[in-house]
Design a protein around this motif. Structure first.
Motif, PDB file in Angstrom:
ATOM      1  N   UNK A 255     -48.359 -60.537-127.881  1.00 25.25           N
ATOM      2  CA  UNK A 255     -48.566 -59.090-127.913  1.00 25.25           C
ATOM      3  C   UNK A 255     -49.926 -58.778-128.524  1.00 25.25           C
ATOM      4  N   UNK A 256     -50.609 -57.787-127.950  1.00 26.26           N
ATOM      5  CA  UNK A 256     -51.826 -57.248-128.555  1.00 26.26           C
ATOM      6  C   UNK A 256     -51.490 -55.866-129.094  1.00 26.26           C
ATOM      7  N   UNK A 257     -51.824 -55.649-130.372  1.00 20.77           N
ATOM      8  CA  UNK A 257     -51.597 -54.361-131.019  1.00 20.77           C
ATOM      9  C   UNK A 257     -52.956 -53.699-131.221  1.00 20.77           C
ATOM     10  N   UNK A 258     -53.137 -52.514-130.642  1.00 20.53           N
ATOM     11  CA  UNK A 258     -54.424 -51.832-130.715  1.00 20.53           C
ATOM     12  C   UNK A 258     -54.441 -50.791-131.829  1.00 20.53           C
ATOM     13  N   UNK A 259     -55.479 -50.871-132.660  1.00 19.60           N
ATOM     14  CA  UNK A 259     -55.759 -49.862-133.679  1.00 19.60           C
ATOM     15  C   UNK A 259     -57.113 -49.230-133.362  1.00 19.60           C
ATOM     16  N   UNK A 260     -57.300 -48.001-133.814  1.00 17.80           N
ATOM     17  CA  UNK A 260     -58.571 -47.327-133.540  1.00 17.80           C
ATOM     18  C   UNK A 260     -59.675 -47.710-134.526  1.00 17.80           C
ATOM     19  N   UNK A 261     -59.292 -48.148-135.736  1.00 20.46           N
ATOM     20  CA  UNK A 261     -60.271 -48.463-136.780  1.00 20.46           C
ATOM     21  C   UNK A 261     -60.111 -49.917-137.225  1.00 20.46           C
ATOM     22  N   UNK A 262     -61.253 -50.578-137.520  1.00 18.21           N
ATOM     23  CA  UNK A 262     -61.185 -51.997-137.879  1.00 18.21           C
ATOM     24  C   UNK A 262     -60.489 -52.224-139.226  1.00 18.21           C
ATOM     25  N   UNK A 263     -60.589 -51.248-140.160  1.00 16.91           N
ATOM     26  CA  UNK A 263     -59.900 -51.413-141.442  1.00 16.91           C
ATOM     27  C   UNK A 263     -58.388 -51.432-141.226  1.00 16.91           C
ATOM     28  N   UNK A 327     -50.726 -49.000-131.627  1.00 20.40           N
ATOM     29  CA  UNK A 327     -50.388 -48.562-132.985  1.00 20.40           C
ATOM     30  C   UNK A 327     -51.016 -47.197-133.234  1.00 20.40           C
ATOM     31  N   UNK A 328     -52.228 -47.028-132.745  1.00 10.71           N
ATOM     32  CA  UNK A 328     -52.919 -45.737-132.745  1.00 10.71           C
ATOM     33  C   UNK A 328     -53.175 -45.350-131.298  1.00 10.71           C
ATOM     34  N   UNK A 329     -52.738 -44.190-130.888  1.00 13.15           N
ATOM     35  CA  UNK A 329     -53.041 -43.732-129.532  1.00 13.15           C
ATOM     36  C   UNK A 329     -54.505 -43.301-129.487  1.00 13.15           C
ATOM     37  N   UNK A 330     -55.213 -43.714-128.456  1.00 10.98           N
ATOM     38  CA  UNK A 330     -56.631 -43.401-128.337  1.00 10.98           C
ATOM     39  C   UNK A 330     -56.824 -41.977-127.814  1.00 10.98           C
ATOM     40  N   UNK A 331     -57.898 -41.299-128.248  1.00  9.13           N
ATOM     41  CA  UNK A 331     -58.149 -39.955-127.711  1.00  9.13           C
ATOM     42  C   UNK A 331     -58.650 -39.953-126.274  1.00  9.13           C
ATOM     43  N   UNK A 332     -59.035 -41.125-125.749  1.00  4.89           N
ATOM     44  CA  UNK A 332     -59.577 -41.224-124.383  1.00  4.89           C
ATOM     45  C   UNK A 332     -58.520 -41.808-123.453  1.00  4.89           C
ATOM     46  N   UNK A 333     -57.987 -41.037-122.510  1.00  6.72           N
ATOM     47  CA  UNK A 333     -56.927 -41.558-121.636  1.00  6.72           C
ATOM     48  C   UNK A 333     -57.377 -42.739-120.781  1.00  6.72           C
ATOM     49  N   UNK A 334     -58.661 -42.807-120.422  1.00 12.90           N
ATOM     50  CA  UNK A 334     -59.144 -43.965-119.662  1.00 12.90           C
ATOM     51  C   UNK A 334     -59.029 -45.240-120.487  1.00 12.90           C
ATOM     52  N   UNK A 335     -59.337 -45.132-121.782  1.00 12.17           N
ATOM     53  CA  UNK A 335     -59.217 -46.290-122.665  1.00 12.17           C
ATOM     54  C   UNK A 335     -57.749 -46.697-122.793  1.00 12.17           C
ATOM     55  N   UNK A 336     -56.853 -45.719-122.841  1.00 13.15           N
ATOM     56  CA  UNK A 336     -55.413 -46.018-122.896  1.00 13.15           C
ATOM     57  C   UNK A 336     -55.002 -46.857-121.684  1.00 13.15           C
ATOM     58  N   UNK A 337     -55.424 -46.432-120.505  1.00 11.41           N
ATOM     59  CA  UNK A 337     -55.071 -47.152-119.283  1.00 11.41           C
ATOM     60  C   UNK A 337     -55.693 -48.547-119.283  1.00 11.41           C
ATOM     61  N   UNK A 363     -53.058 -35.813-127.129  1.00 13.53           N
ATOM     62  CA  UNK A 363     -53.480 -37.110-126.580  1.00 13.53           C
ATOM     63  C   UNK A 363     -52.463 -37.617-125.556  1.00 13.53           C
ATOM     64  N   UNK A 364     -51.187 -37.412-125.837  1.00 12.18           N
ATOM     65  CA  UNK A 364     -50.148 -37.816-124.883  1.00 12.18           C
ATOM     66  C   UNK A 364     -50.280 -37.004-123.598  1.00 12.18           C
ATOM     67  N   UNK A 365     -50.521 -35.705-123.736  1.00 17.16           N
ATOM     68  CA  UNK A 365     -50.703 -34.844-122.555  1.00 17.16           C
ATOM     69  C   UNK A 365     -51.899 -35.319-121.729  1.00 17.16           C
TER      70      UNK A 365
END
Length: 469
Positions: A255-263, A327-337, A363-365
């Motif tokens: 599994x890859x878990x995505x976070x928006x910030x490196x910290x 883990x963090x939803x991204x504000x960019x829907x293209x990045x989500x996809x 962001x979900x919308x």
């Protein structure tokens, strides 16, 4: 679709109908590359015709082969000068691209592909450039440094490729790309590939390309291919307990878990390790050797969970990734996809799980609008706690000695199977880097294989070996 139409579509997407040299066609057949992917079918004819191409396609679309075949088709092997330049945002992606080009070129004698990346000593690169190269694959900063020092000449350049151009912009390489463009011959072919399509990409295309063919392959994912679930939480503090519930219920082997910030990336990885999970973090603060080892261990299935930022995860080539967790939803829907497109590849099914809070509803919308489908919401309370089944099957051994020492995968495989007598089924991926080699072995033989390599020899010489844990 009728059988006649189906046959016509297959014929039109066959590599054999392209005007490729026989060595490339023969190699494609031996690799069982018969039908082109959509990005290849739409871009390759234009690439081979010498046109500039601006292409958008999701991860795993086959874009590397699309530009690699164009590079190799036009290569004059007798002229040991740089005729192709590929820029990539990270060293991991550059290594992956260079490896694919070498694989596609294996029936063409004497093709020399050189990687020029930061995080590696520059002096050996000077020596390699003096010996000449046909194709250079590198990161913008290091390529720019070689151009400044006049150790790299682009006078004979025919094709310039910008791979993952959106991430190069995100990483601050815009000025470096523009400086490199000034050195490239005006009469060249420029191919620009991007996973997302922000306004800045159109600006780059306007600066670097001439009347490009624009190709955009559908970047949403089938619900049959990737199962998506969204989980709404009351606040940020509820995310880690929710993540544990998801892992305990779904039990993904990788599994890859995505976070928006490196910290946040490092914090989540440390918390998972404290809970007994085999987890590693991948972010921009790691030293290059640490990054290499993290990527190798995850690709070798000797680590089950990778916690990463979007930029750091570029270049990951994981064929059988079972799950992606936002883990963090991204504000960019293209990045989500693009994130979730890392699972469910090559005809397999995948799982994409997204944690959100009530304040992130917009962001979900945005994701719903982009994918043109409603979000499917999951219930955390309905999830079951299953017995732990996420322990990795493999252990990675690191051997001192790589390409510089002429170590090949067959040398390591031979030492472990023919000489040490281990079953080949217990030997996994073997990766050869510049100064080190990595071999994945099943955990049942890990200690014995480690002891053998410590006391034995590879290519007639003793080597130093250690476990990556």
């Amino acid at each position: 679709m009728s059988e006649q139409n189906s046959a016509a579509t297959a014929a039109s997407s066959a590599f054999a109908q392209l005007s490729l040299q026989p060595a490339l066609l023969d190699n494609l057949q031996s690799l069982e590359y018969r039908e082109m992917t959509p990005i290849q079918a739409q871009s390759l004819p234009a690439v081979l015709a010498g046109k500039d191409v601006l292409a958008q396609a999701k991860t795993g679309s086959g874009k590397t082969a699309a530009f690699a075949l164009g590079l190799l088709q036009k290569l004059d092997v007798k002229s040991l000068a740089v005729q192709g330049l590929v820029l990539c945002p990270t060293r991991e992606l550059a290594d992956q691209v260079a490896g694919e080009i070498r694989r596609l070129a294996r029936l063409i004698p004497n093709v020399k592909v050189l990687t020029l990346c930061g995080g590696m000593p520059i002096n050996p690169q000077f020596g390699s450039l003096e010996q000449g190269a046909h194709i250079v694959v590198g990161t913008p900063g290091r390529v720019q440094k070689h151009l400044d020092k006049e150790s790299l000449s682009l006078d004979s350049l025919k094709i310039w490729v910008l791979d993952e151009a959106d991430r190069m912009l995100d990483m601050g390489f815009a000025d470096a790309m523009r400086d490199i463009a000034k050195v490239c011959p005006r009469q060249r072919q420029t191919l620009l590939f991007s996973a997302t399509y922000p306004q800045d990409i159109q600006q780059l295309s306007a600066e670097f390309q001439r009347d490009p063919l624009s190709v955009r392959v559908e970047s949403t994912h089938s619900a049959h291919q990737i199962e998506q679930r969204f989980f709404e939480l009351p606040n940020q503090e509820a995310k880690f307990p929710a993540l544990i519930k998801l892992l305990q219920h779904y039990q993904p082997r990788s599994a890859v878990i995505f976070c928006n910030m490196k910290q946040q990336t490092q914090l989540v990885a440390d918390q998972l390790k404290a809970k007994g999970y085999s987890a590693l973090a991948l972010h921009g603060d790691l030293e290059q050797r640490e990054r290499d080892q993290v990527v190798v261990r995850f690709a070798n299935q000797s680590c089950s969970v990778l916690v990463a930022t979007d930029v750091a995860a570029r270049g990951l080539d994981i064929k059988e990734l079972q799950a992606v967790v936002n883990y963090d939803i991204t504000p960019d829907p293209e990045v989500h996809v693009h994130r979730i497109g890392r699972t469910g590849r090559a005809g397999q099914t995948g799982l994409a799980l997204t944690l959100t809070t009530a304040t992130q509803g917009s962001r979900v919308v945005a994701v719903e609008d982009y994918q043109q489908s409603r979000a499917v919401w999951g219930d955390l309370d309905a999830l079951k706690k299953n017995p732990d089944n996420m322990k990795p099957d493999m252990v990675t051994l690191c051997i001192d000695g790589g390409r510089k020492s002429k170590v090949r995968p067959g040398d390591i495989l031979g030492a472990l199977t023919k000489e040490a007598g281990f079953n080949g089924q217990h030997i996994g991926k073997i990766n050869i880097a510049e100064l080190h080699a990595y071999v994945a072995v099943h955990h049942s033989i890990a200690n014995k294989a480690y002891s053998y390599l410590q006391d034995g020899k590879i290519k007639g010489r003793k080597v130093k070996v250690r476990k990556l844990v």
